[in-house]
Design a protein around this motif. Sequence first.
Motif, PDB file in Angstrom:
ATOM      1  N   MET A  78      33.944   9.380  30.148  1.00 18.79           N
ATOM      2  CA  MET A  78      33.376  10.466  30.883  1.00 18.79           C
ATOM      3  C   MET A  78      34.308  10.798  32.021  1.00 18.79           C
ATOM      4  O   MET A  78      34.760   9.924  32.739  1.00 18.79           O
ATOM      5  CB  MET A  78      31.999  10.053  31.402  1.00 18.79           C
ATOM      6  N   TYR A  79      34.601  12.078  32.223  1.00 18.35           N
ATOM      7  CA  TYR A  79      35.445  12.527  33.325  1.00 18.35           C
ATOM      8  C   TYR A  79      34.680  13.558  34.135  1.00 18.35           C
ATOM      9  O   TYR A  79      34.117  14.492  33.585  1.00 18.35           O
ATOM     10  CB  TYR A  79      36.755  13.122  32.818  1.00 18.35           C
ATOM     11  N   LEU A  80      34.658  13.369  35.437  1.00 17.51           N
ATOM     12  CA  LEU A  80      33.947  14.282  36.321  1.00 17.51           C
ATOM     13  C   LEU A  80      34.942  15.051  37.173  1.00 17.51           C
ATOM     14  O   LEU A  80      36.082  14.635  37.359  1.00 17.51           O
ATOM     15  CB  LEU A  80      32.974  13.501  37.197  1.00 17.51           C
ATOM     16  N   ASP A  81      34.518  16.176  37.737  1.00 17.29           N
ATOM     17  CA  ASP A  81      35.435  17.000  38.528  1.00 17.29           C
ATOM     18  C   ASP A  81      35.735  16.367  39.886  1.00 17.29           C
ATOM     19  O   ASP A  81      35.164  15.365  40.277  1.00 17.29           O
ATOM     20  CB  ASP A  81      34.900  18.418  38.677  1.00 17.29           C
ATOM     21  N   GLU A  82      36.656  17.006  40.640  1.00 14.41           N
ATOM     22  CA  GLU A  82      37.114  16.457  41.915  1.00 14.41           C
ATOM     23  C   GLU A  82      35.986  16.282  42.923  1.00 14.41           C
ATOM     24  O   GLU A  82      36.005  15.380  43.738  1.00 14.41           O
ATOM     25  CB  GLU A  82      38.195  17.367  42.489  1.00 14.41           C
ATOM     26  N   GLY A  83      34.985  17.128  42.899  1.00 12.03           N
ATOM     27  CA  GLY A  83      33.879  17.048  43.835  1.00 12.03           C
ATOM     28  C   GLY A  83      33.023  15.815  43.648  1.00 12.03           C
ATOM     29  O   GLY A  83      32.288  15.415  44.548  1.00 12.03           O
ATOM     30  N   SER A  84      33.118  15.188  42.508  1.00  9.54           N
ATOM     31  CA  SER A  84      32.286  14.018  42.244  1.00  9.54           C
ATOM     32  C   SER A  84      32.639  12.852  43.156  1.00  9.54           C
ATOM     33  O   SER A  84      31.774  12.056  43.503  1.00  9.54           O
ATOM     34  CB  SER A  84      32.385  13.605  40.786  1.00  9.54           C
ATOM     35  N   ALA A  85      33.902  12.735  43.567  1.00  8.10           N
ATOM     36  CA  ALA A  85      34.306  11.641  44.453  1.00  8.10           C
ATOM     37  C   ALA A  85      33.595  11.752  45.793  1.00  8.10           C
ATOM     38  O   ALA A  85      33.246  10.743  46.401  1.00  8.10           O
ATOM     39  CB  ALA A  85      35.818  11.655  44.641  1.00  8.10           C
ATOM     40  N   GLU A  86      33.352  12.962  46.250  1.00  6.54           N
ATOM     41  CA  GLU A  86      32.650  13.173  47.511  1.00  6.54           C
ATOM     42  C   GLU A  86      31.220  12.647  47.434  1.00  6.54           C
ATOM     43  O   GLU A  86      30.634  12.275  48.442  1.00  6.54           O
ATOM     44  CB  GLU A  86      32.631  14.658  47.869  1.00  6.54           C
ATOM     45  N   MET A  87      30.650  12.624  46.247  1.00  3.18           N
ATOM     46  CA  MET A  87      29.281  12.148  46.064  1.00  3.18           C
ATOM     47  C   MET A  87      29.248  10.651  45.756  1.00  3.18           C
ATOM     48  O   MET A  87      28.194  10.092  45.509  1.00  3.18           O
ATOM     49  CB  MET A  87      28.613  12.915  44.916  1.00  3.18           C
ATOM     50  N   GLY A  88      30.397   9.984  45.746  1.00  2.00           N
ATOM     51  CA  GLY A  88      30.437   8.550  45.458  1.00  2.00           C
ATOM     52  C   GLY A  88      30.435   8.236  43.977  1.00  2.00           C
ATOM     53  O   GLY A  88      30.137   7.115  43.586  1.00  2.00           O
ATOM     54  N   ILE A  89      30.773   9.208  43.142  1.00  2.00           N
ATOM     55  CA  ILE A  89      30.795   9.015  41.692  1.00  2.00           C
ATOM     56  C   ILE A  89      32.238   8.807  41.253  1.00  2.00           C
ATOM     57  O   ILE A  89      33.141   9.519  41.670  1.00  2.00           O
ATOM     58  CB  ILE A  89      30.195  10.240  40.967  1.00  2.00           C
ATOM     59  N   LYS A  90      32.460   7.819  40.388  1.00  2.00           N
ATOM     60  CA  LYS A  90      33.800   7.561  39.875  1.00  2.00           C
ATOM     61  C   LYS A  90      34.237   8.673  38.926  1.00  2.00           C
ATOM     62  O   LYS A  90      33.413   9.275  38.241  1.00  2.00           O
ATOM     63  CB  LYS A  90      33.833   6.236  39.109  1.00  2.00           C
ATOM     64  N   ASP A  91      35.546   8.933  38.876  1.00  2.00           N
ATOM     65  CA  ASP A  91      36.078   9.914  37.928  1.00  2.00           C
ATOM     66  C   ASP A  91      35.954   9.420  36.496  1.00  2.00           C
ATOM     67  O   ASP A  91      35.656  10.185  35.594  1.00  2.00           O
ATOM     68  CB  ASP A  91      37.548  10.223  38.234  1.00  2.00           C
ATOM     69  N   LEU A  92      36.210   8.151  36.273  1.00  2.92           N
ATOM     70  CA  LEU A  92      36.121   7.559  34.941  1.00  2.92           C
ATOM     71  C   LEU A  92      35.217   6.337  34.993  1.00  2.92           C
ATOM     72  O   LEU A  92      35.361   5.493  35.873  1.00  2.92           O
ATOM     73  CB  LEU A  92      37.507   7.141  34.435  1.00  2.92           C
ATOM     74  N   LEU A  93      34.301   6.263  34.045  1.00  6.54           N
ATOM     75  CA  LEU A  93      33.420   5.100  33.967  1.00  6.54           C
ATOM     76  C   LEU A  93      34.022   4.091  33.006  1.00  6.54           C
ATOM     77  O   LEU A  93      34.291   4.411  31.854  1.00  6.54           O
ATOM     78  CB  LEU A  93      32.034   5.515  33.476  1.00  6.54           C
ATOM     79  N   PRO A  94      34.234   2.854  33.452  1.00  9.64           N
ATOM     80  CA  PRO A  94      34.815   1.852  32.558  1.00  9.64           C
ATOM     81  C   PRO A  94      33.832   1.464  31.452  1.00  9.64           C
ATOM     82  O   PRO A  94      32.621   1.534  31.620  1.00  9.64           O
ATOM     83  CB  PRO A  94      35.090   0.663  33.486  1.00  9.64           C
ATOM     84  N   ALA A  95      34.378   1.060  30.335  1.00  9.40           N
ATOM     85  CA  ALA A  95      33.561   0.627  29.198  1.00  9.40           C
ATOM     86  C   ALA A  95      32.859  -0.677  29.538  1.00  9.40           C
ATOM     87  O   ALA A  95      33.473  -1.608  30.067  1.00  9.40           O
ATOM     88  CB  ALA A  95      34.430   0.456  27.966  1.00  9.40           C
ATOM     89  N   TYR A  96      31.597  -0.756  29.220  1.00  9.01           N
ATOM     90  CA  TYR A  96      30.801  -1.954  29.472  1.00  9.01           C
ATOM     91  C   TYR A  96      31.389  -3.168  28.758  1.00  9.01           C
ATOM     92  O   TYR A  96      31.352  -4.277  29.287  1.00  9.01           O
ATOM     93  CB  TYR A  96      29.357  -1.711  29.024  1.00  9.01           C
ATOM     94  N   LEU A  97      31.944  -2.977  27.580  1.00  8.37           N
ATOM     95  CA  LEU A  97      32.482  -4.093  26.799  1.00  8.37           C
ATOM     96  C   LEU A  97      33.949  -4.408  27.107  1.00  8.37           C
ATOM     97  O   LEU A  97      34.532  -5.293  26.479  1.00  8.37           O
ATOM     98  CB  LEU A  97      32.318  -3.814  25.298  1.00  8.37           C
ATOM     99  N   ASN A  98      34.541  -3.723  28.073  1.00 10.21           N
ATOM    100  CA  ASN A  98      35.925  -3.979  28.454  1.00 10.21           C
ATOM    101  C   ASN A  98      36.030  -5.400  29.018  1.00 10.21           C
ATOM    102  O   ASN A  98      35.339  -5.744  29.974  1.00 10.21           O
ATOM    103  CB  ASN A  98      36.376  -2.959  29.502  1.00 10.21           C
ATOM    104  N   PRO A  99      36.883  -6.257  28.438  1.00 10.74           N
ATOM    105  CA  PRO A  99      36.994  -7.640  28.906  1.00 10.74           C
ATOM    106  C   PRO A  99      37.444  -7.746  30.366  1.00 10.74           C
ATOM    107  O   PRO A  99      37.180  -8.748  31.023  1.00 10.74           O
ATOM    108  CB  PRO A  99      38.032  -8.278  27.981  1.00 10.74           C
ATOM    109  N   SER A 100      38.107  -6.736  30.896  1.00 15.63           N
ATOM    110  CA  SER A 100      38.577  -6.796  32.284  1.00 15.63           C
ATOM    111  C   SER A 100      37.598  -6.126  33.256  1.00 15.63           C
ATOM    112  O   SER A 100      37.940  -5.895  34.407  1.00 15.63           O
ATOM    113  CB  SER A 100      39.967  -6.164  32.401  1.00 15.63           C
ATOM    114  N   LEU A 101      36.380  -5.872  32.810  1.00 15.29           N
ATOM    115  CA  LEU A 101      35.362  -5.272  33.661  1.00 15.29           C
ATOM    116  C   LEU A 101      35.096  -6.177  34.862  1.00 15.29           C
ATOM    117  O   LEU A 101      34.922  -7.385  34.710  1.00 15.29           O
ATOM    118  CB  LEU A 101      34.069  -5.075  32.858  1.00 15.29           C
ATOM    119  N   GLN A 102      35.095  -5.588  36.053  1.00 12.76           N
ATOM    120  CA  GLN A 102      34.855  -6.327  37.287  1.00 12.76           C
ATOM    121  C   GLN A 102      33.388  -6.227  37.691  1.00 12.76           C
ATOM    122  O   GLN A 102      32.698  -5.279  37.326  1.00 12.76           O
ATOM    123  CB  GLN A 102      35.740  -5.755  38.408  1.00 12.76           C
ATOM    124  N   THR A 103      32.919  -7.182  38.471  1.00 11.80           N
ATOM    125  CA  THR A 103      31.537  -7.180  38.949  1.00 11.80           C
ATOM    126  C   THR A 103      31.219  -5.875  39.666  1.00 11.80           C
ATOM    127  O   THR A 103      30.146  -5.295  39.477  1.00 11.80           O
ATOM    128  CB  THR A 103      31.293  -8.381  39.894  1.00 11.80           C
TER     129      THR A 103
END
Length: 117
Positions: free
Chosen positions: A1-26
Amino acid sequence: MYLDEGSAEMGIKDLLPAYLNPSLQTQDLVTGVNFASGGARYDPLKSDIALVFSLSDQLTMFKEYIMKLKEVVGEERISKILRESLVIVATGEMILSIHILALLCENSFTTFLHMLI
């Protein structure tokens, strides 16, 4: 998922990492993850054929995510996070994969039509 530039102002990440990504951080659990599986379907059998996670598989992962998130942030904060979250469910049937399967199995067009019903 990719969100527009204004999303960062709302505290939303531009890219959501995959839940199953082995390098997912807490911290990724706290700020949002993605359960998407390209070609996901309502019908688990068709998902198995296409080698993707079904909608029910993704809902199971979402429940696991909530339990993990609860361990990280606690009962009170998880309620707030879930209340203020945006959850998007998008899925559909990919007739093309069924068509390819029918061609591979050398089925007739009539047999292919019966597979769709």
